[in-house]
Design an enzyme around this catalytic site. Sequence first.
Site, PDB file in Angstrom:
ATOM      1  N   HIS A 119      -9.618   1.350   1.058  1.00 35.32           N
ATOM      2  CA  HIS A 119      -9.439   0.161   1.892  1.00 35.32           C
ATOM      3  C   HIS A 119     -10.507   0.078   2.978  1.00 35.32           C
ATOM      4  CE1 HIS A 119      -7.393  -3.087   3.988  1.00 35.32           C
ATOM      5  NE2 HIS A 119      -6.450  -3.101   3.069  1.00 35.32           N
ATOM      6  N   HIS A 177       0.809  -1.224   0.000  1.00 38.35           N
ATOM      7  CA  HIS A 177       0.000   0.000   0.000  1.00 38.35           C
ATOM      8  C   HIS A 177       0.841   1.273   0.000  1.00 38.35           C
ATOM      9  CE1 HIS A 177      -3.436  -2.476   0.224  1.00 38.35           C
ATOM     10  NE2 HIS A 177      -3.429  -2.698   1.523  1.00 38.35           N
ATOM     11  N   GLU A 206     -11.231  -4.056  -2.799  1.00 43.19           N
ATOM     12  CA  GLU A 206     -10.331  -2.981  -3.199  1.00 43.19           C
ATOM     13  C   GLU A 206     -10.170  -3.002  -4.720  1.00 43.19           C
ATOM     14  OE1 GLU A 206      -6.728  -3.297  -0.537  1.00 43.19           O
ATOM     15  OE2 GLU A 206      -7.986  -4.924   0.256  1.00 43.19           O
TER      16      GLU A 206
END
Length: 381
Positions: A217, A146, A346
Amino acid sequence: MQIYRSCFYMSLGLLVTLSSCKEKPQQTPLVTVSAPMPSHEKLISIVYGRFDSTDVMHYTLKNKNGMQAGISSYGASLTHLLVPDRTGKPGDVVLGFNSLEGYLQKGNPYMGATVGRYANRIAKAMFTLNGKTYHLAKNNGENTLHGGIKSFGKLNWKTVNTTDSSVAFAYVSIDGEEGFPGNLSTRVTYTLTSDNILKLDYAATTDAPTPINLSNHSYFNLSAGTDSTILDHELMLNCSRYTPVNDQLIPLGKIDSVKGGPMDFTSAKKIGRDIANVKGGYDHNFVANHPGDLIASVYHAGSGRLMSVYTSEPGVQFYTGNFLNGSPIDTKEGRKYIKHSGFCLETQHFPDSPNQPKFPSTILKPGETYTQSTSYAFSIK
């Protein structure tokens, strides 16, 4: 719905590829603030707290049907999403915390956050672009997850526009941040429509070639806390293929069929039906059959809530909260977020694409505009 220049195809979600969005270099930055934010009757804004010597803002969007979306400038995060059930009673269908302090906790697993510069994993925290190898921050074993340590979800974004139904945030990621090349100007806009759709639109420009993959998220539980896990939720994925991974959840570089196995959600089934046959639980990228259209739908029989997800993206990471373990503290209503308390969908390009030449490219070049659009549509069944 907005159309950015001529690069989009509209079908609730917007179909776009980086290669199809080549434009002349922009004369002005993507992110500008030319005037103070106006006030709006239907938009509630408060100072949520302080982070890094700046005010963190929190906004609440409402529609006439009883839906509410809470959005924080910290992480450009979705903090709550109230959706009526079949009796008309609103319930919060996303996991999160009671205050900014909860989101600042070290153990916050990206609750509701905008993640980037690259959502998901990049193997060995490195990639090669135009003959140069870039070394990234390692924050997931030997890999980057991420975006690294200074993820977009752990920064205070600047509010750049508000309306009665939307709020937009901007962040400029400087060249070399977490090891990524190029100055990247990024924008995300949340819009709550009158027909119960929460829409997220992303855009970005760069002054040097760089990988980019933005996503949200949020952890969903459509029972609004009535059920401690999401294993009885019924999921349909409009995806007949997925990308298999190794034991570090890094794609193997191939795309396999889901047919007949535990990864097969092409017909709706309960999330928990086959989860025991998936080592560690679901945390896999599924390949969209029709990018720009419906990619997933989730139904909770007890409440009657149905969530349908539309996206421009070629994939979606289906994650079942496998690493939730009852902490950190300060969760909503004091609930313990145990394993499988929420699921994530996601929408994204594929994990590790900078190292996987057979995957769709995630390289953004100067003169191009990255765009991503995802819509969460709610109804009663």
